[in-house]
Design a protein around this motif. Structure first.
Motif, short mmCIF file in Angstrom:
data_model
loop_
_atom_site.label_atom_id
_atom_site.label_comp_id
_atom_site.label_asym_id
_atom_site.label_seq_id
_atom_site.Cartn_x
_atom_site.Cartn_y
_atom_site.Cartn_z
N ASP A 43 0.83 -1.20 0.00
CA ASP A 43 0.00 0.00 0.00
C ASP A 43 0.87 1.26 0.00
O ASP A 43 0.53 2.26 -0.63
CB ASP A 43 -0.92 0.00 1.22
CG ASP A 43 -2.00 -1.08 1.13
OD1 ASP A 43 -2.29 -1.51 -0.01
OD2 ASP A 43 -2.52 -1.49 2.17
N HIS A 44 1.99 1.18 0.72
CA HIS A 44 2.90 2.33 0.74
C HIS A 44 3.47 2.58 -0.65
O HIS A 44 3.63 3.72 -1.08
CB HIS A 44 4.02 2.07 1.75
CG HIS A 44 4.85 3.28 2.03
ND1 HIS A 44 6.09 3.21 2.61
CD2 HIS A 44 4.63 4.59 1.80
CE1 HIS A 44 6.59 4.42 2.74
NE2 HIS A 44 5.72 5.28 2.25
N THR A 45 3.77 1.49 -1.36
CA THR A 45 4.28 1.61 -2.72
C THR A 45 3.25 2.28 -3.63
O THR A 45 3.58 3.18 -4.42
CB THR A 45 4.63 0.22 -3.28
OG1 THR A 45 5.61 -0.38 -2.44
CG2 THR A 45 5.16 0.32 -4.70
N LYS A 46 2.00 1.85 -3.53
CA LYS A 46 0.95 2.43 -4.37
C LYS A 46 0.73 3.90 -4.05
O LYS A 46 0.54 4.72 -4.95
CB LYS A 46 -0.35 1.64 -4.17
CG LYS A 46 -0.27 0.20 -4.63
CD LYS A 46 -1.55 -0.55 -4.32
CE LYS A 46 -1.43 -2.03 -4.67
NZ LYS A 46 -2.65 -2.77 -4.31
N SER A 47 0.74 4.23 -2.76
CA SER A 47 0.53 5.64 -2.39
C SER A 47 1.69 6.50 -2.86
O SER A 47 1.49 7.64 -3.30
CB SER A 47 0.35 5.76 -0.88
OG SER A 47 1.52 5.32 -0.18
N ALA A 48 2.92 5.95 -2.80
CA ALA A 48 4.08 6.70 -3.30
C ALA A 48 3.98 6.91 -4.80
O ALA A 48 4.31 7.99 -5.32
CB ALA A 48 5.37 5.96 -2.95
N ALA A 49 3.50 5.88 -5.53
CA ALA A 49 3.33 6.01 -6.98
C ALA A 49 2.27 7.05 -7.31
O ALA A 49 2.45 7.87 -8.23
CB ALA A 49 2.96 4.66 -7.59
N ARG A 50 1.15 7.05 -6.56
CA ARG A 50 0.12 8.05 -6.80
C ARG A 50 0.62 9.46 -6.52
O ARG A 50 0.29 10.40 -7.25
CB ARG A 50 -1.12 7.73 -5.95
CG ARG A 50 -1.92 6.54 -6.44
CD ARG A 50 -3.27 6.47 -5.77
NE ARG A 50 -3.15 6.21 -4.34
CZ ARG A 50 -3.17 5.00 -3.80
NH1 ARG A 50 -3.32 3.94 -4.57
NH2 ARG A 50 -3.07 4.84 -2.50
N ALA A 51 1.41 9.61 -5.45
CA ALA A 51 1.96 10.93 -5.14
C ALA A 51 2.90 11.39 -6.24
O ALA A 51 2.91 12.57 -6.63
CB ALA A 51 2.68 10.88 -3.79
N TRP A 52 3.72 10.46 -6.75
CA TRP A 52 4.65 10.81 -7.82
C TRP A 52 3.90 11.20 -9.09
O TRP A 52 4.25 12.17 -9.77
CB TRP A 52 5.58 9.63 -8.09
CG TRP A 52 6.64 9.89 -9.09
CD1 TRP A 52 7.87 10.45 -8.86
CD2 TRP A 52 6.59 9.61 -10.50
NE1 TRP A 52 8.58 10.53 -10.03
CE2 TRP A 52 7.82 10.03 -11.06
CE3 TRP A 52 5.63 9.06 -11.33
CZ2 TRP A 52 8.10 9.91 -12.41
CZ3 TRP A 52 5.90 8.93 -12.68
CH2 TRP A 52 7.13 9.35 -13.20
N ILE A 53 2.85 10.45 -9.41
CA ILE A 53 2.04 10.76 -10.59
C ILE A 53 1.39 12.14 -10.43
O ILE A 53 1.34 12.93 -11.38
CB ILE A 53 0.96 9.68 -10.81
CG1 ILE A 53 1.60 8.38 -11.30
CG2 ILE A 53 -0.08 10.15 -11.81
CD1 ILE A 53 2.21 8.46 -12.67
N GLY A 54 0.91 12.44 -9.22
CA GLY A 54 0.31 13.74 -8.98
C GLY A 54 1.29 14.87 -9.20
O GLY A 54 0.96 15.90 -9.81
#
Length: 583
Positions: A43-54
């Motif tokens: 989940d931390h990986t996914k949230s980091a990816a979403r933050a990077w995409i943002g």
């Protein structure tokens, strides 16, 4: 004339260091990385990816502004076209209306061409920036990355994953802004003619993002699984191509072909799942558009309505949903980008910049290498590679590192090449901490010969010149003679200009090693590092290679790691290493 061993060493503490990755894990400078695959929280990986995409989306907004502006101008022209068309269809035809309609159509076509070019440029610029950043991070990490990651996997990240981000910048970001602005322009136009129709279109339009969000719950996971399947297929295919001789020798060709077919079928299934989710999203949009169209038609033509006004509003309904349709198609690009970002975040980040330090001159005749209580661990689950190792190699001295496999000899070589940094202790070159030496400078005064020379597809001359691209043909010829490459190249059809395959295909192990030695002769660096340079060679070839190396080592600081008894007769001081320390 200045001695080639007296060098100016640029010192810069920013070359290596430590920083926090987007995942919050402390990455150590050089290559003392924690393995991202061992991180516990998906989940931390996914949230980091979403933050990077943002963050990347906000970066792309600036490039998208002219695209959106031109698209809005196209919407205004489209509204004008629809007004003219409704007027002509309702019985008020005039030649000047047809001419004006054609002019607006040409204007829209021109705007469409320009926006396509701008969108392509925005995507290309973003891909160039991201790929450059990834390659810089990989080069900084060095070959130690291959201890935990397959080369095909890293290639897929740099090529396929970056390509998957193209749609984010060229389509999704402009489409997201345009999907908010363009329907507003159309609604304002409809509101001027019929407020009830504008309210119906607004209600149906709000259903579209809800349907897309529902479809996106499955699309993100489907896209991520598709990338994983593609990565597995690429890795398996590259491995099997490299080992095709072994596969054929052991009669496993049919088995491996079936496994490749299974991996390809898995990719097909996962790709179809992505398309299925995309089709569901598109179907929801079509239903919303049909509902709006039917409602408006019944409103105007269910009774005695104004024909011109009814035609105008009906023709504006598809124009209202066109930006939403484009956004729905581009929404898949964002989901693909999220899956790609997760893989890109696995690559260790660049060290943070630090205040620059002045370049100084290290006055010395030759290179002095000192290890002071150096400790290093590749992985916390494995034994320590270096455990308080200390030694000194004087200028012009040959130091032979001896010891069993796993003693830490190759780790010493990799540390001197700048690929890894000590966990504690110091490594100095001419008194300068190796962490302060700019990597480009370290490369200039270091030559390396490994046990498996890397040769590229090209001519023998090109492979030798790789060590110093500006070298003349005469200098390459001299290096070939010194390394005894000329002994076998003279019998080849084109001499040094004879092409060889990838990995030195067409040359024997001893011949490939001589090409690597010729590179070192051509570079003529004052520090010569050798890691098992005669491994896998027969005794006769080993003696020839060692003879070339002895002549190459004259006047240089040499550190040789080898098990070979013949290599230990190379001369110089012997240093026995056991369990990462001097025995």
């Amino acid at each position: 004339m200045r001695s080639p061993c007296s060098r100016r060493l640029p010192l810069n503490s920013s070359s290596f260091g430590s920083c926090r990755s987007p995942r919050g894990t402390l990455w150590r400078g050089g290559m003392g990385w924690a393995n991202p695959r061992l991180m516990p929280s998906a989940d931390h990986t996914k949230s980091a990816a979403r933050a990077w995409i943002g963050a990347e989306q906000w970066r792309g907004v600036h490039a998208a502004r002219p695209i959106v502006a031109l698209n809005l101008l196209g919407t205004v022209l489209s509204v004008g076209q629809i007004y003219l068309l409704a007027a002509m269809l309702s019985g008020r035809f005039a030649w000047w209306l047809a001419v004006l309609f054609a002019v607006l159509a040409l204007g829209r076509a021109g705007l469409g061409y320009v926006t396509e070019r701008l969108a392509f440029g925005a995507g290309a610029a973003a891909r160039r920036r991201l790929r450059t950043d990834l390659l810089s991070r990989l080069l900084t990490a060095g070959p130690a990355m291959l201890r935990t990651r397959h080369s095909a996997e890293l290639t897929a990240v740099v090529v396929d994953r970056v390509e998957a981000l193209d749609g984010l910048f060229s389509r999704y970001v402009p489409a997201a802004i345009f999907a908010l602005c363009s329907p507003t322009v159309v609604l304002v136009a409809v509101l001027c003619f019929d407020p009830w129709s504008a309210l119906v279109m607004l209600g149906c339009g709000l259903l579209v993002p809800l349907a897309m969000a529902a479809a996106g719950l499955g699309a993100a996971a489907a896209s991520r699984n598709q990338f994983l399947a593609m990565e597995r297929l690429q890795t398996r295919f590259v491995d099997r191509i490299r080992g095709i001789a072994t596969i054929v020798l052991y009669g496993r060709a049919e088995d491996e072909a079936q496994r490749l077919a299974s991996a390809a079928d898995e990719l097909r299934v996962r790709t179809m799942r992505v398309l299925r989710v995309a089709f569901l999203s598109s179907a929801a949009l079509d239903l919303a558009a049909a509902l709006a169209l039917v409602s408006v038609a019944l409103h105007f033509f269910g009774g005695a309505g104004d024909l011109a006004k009814g035609l105008l509003v009906l023709l504006l309904v598809p124009e209202f949903f066109a930006p939403l349709r484009g956004f729905s198609a581009a929404y898949q690009d964002r989901l693909h980008a999220t899956g790609a970002a997760e893989a890109m975040l696995d690559i260790p980040p660049m060290p943070p910049p630090a205040p620059p330090r002045d370049i100084r001159t290290v006055a010395a005749q030759g290179i002095t290498v000192v290890f002071e209580d150096v400790r290093f661990t590749w992985d916390r689950t494995r034994p320590t590679a270096l455990n308080g190792l200390s030694f000194r190699a004087a200028p012009g001295e040959t130091l032979v590192l001896a010891g069993p496999s796993g003693a830490g000899k190759s780790t010493v070589i990799e540390m001197l090449l700048g690929f890894i940094r000590p966990d504690s202790g110091r490594v100095t070159i001419n008194g300068a901490d190796i962490s302060d030496v700019v990597p480009q400078a370290l490369s200039r005064f270091t030559a390396w010969i490994g046990q498996r020379p890397v040769l590229f597809a090209g001519t023998i001359r090109d492979n030798i010149r790789f060590a110093r691209p500006e070298a003349t043909d005469a200098e390459v010829d001299a290096a070939a003679v010194s390394a005894r490459v000329a002994d076998f190249s003279g019998a080849l059809p084109a001499g040094l200009d004879t092409p060889v395959g990838e990995g030195g295909f067409g040359l024997s192990g001893g011949q490939a090693q001589r090409v690597a030695i010729a590179r070192a002769y051509l570079k003529d660096a004052p520090l010569l590092l050798m890691d098992e340079p005669t491994a896998h060679l027969d005794p006769v070839t080993e003696a020839d290679v060692l003879d070339s190396l002895k002549r190459l080592a004259i006047g240089k600081t040499v550190i040789l790691a080898s098990h070979s008894a013949a290599a230990h007769a190379f001369g110089g001081r012997r240093l026995d290493i056991r369990e990462g320390r001097v025995a």
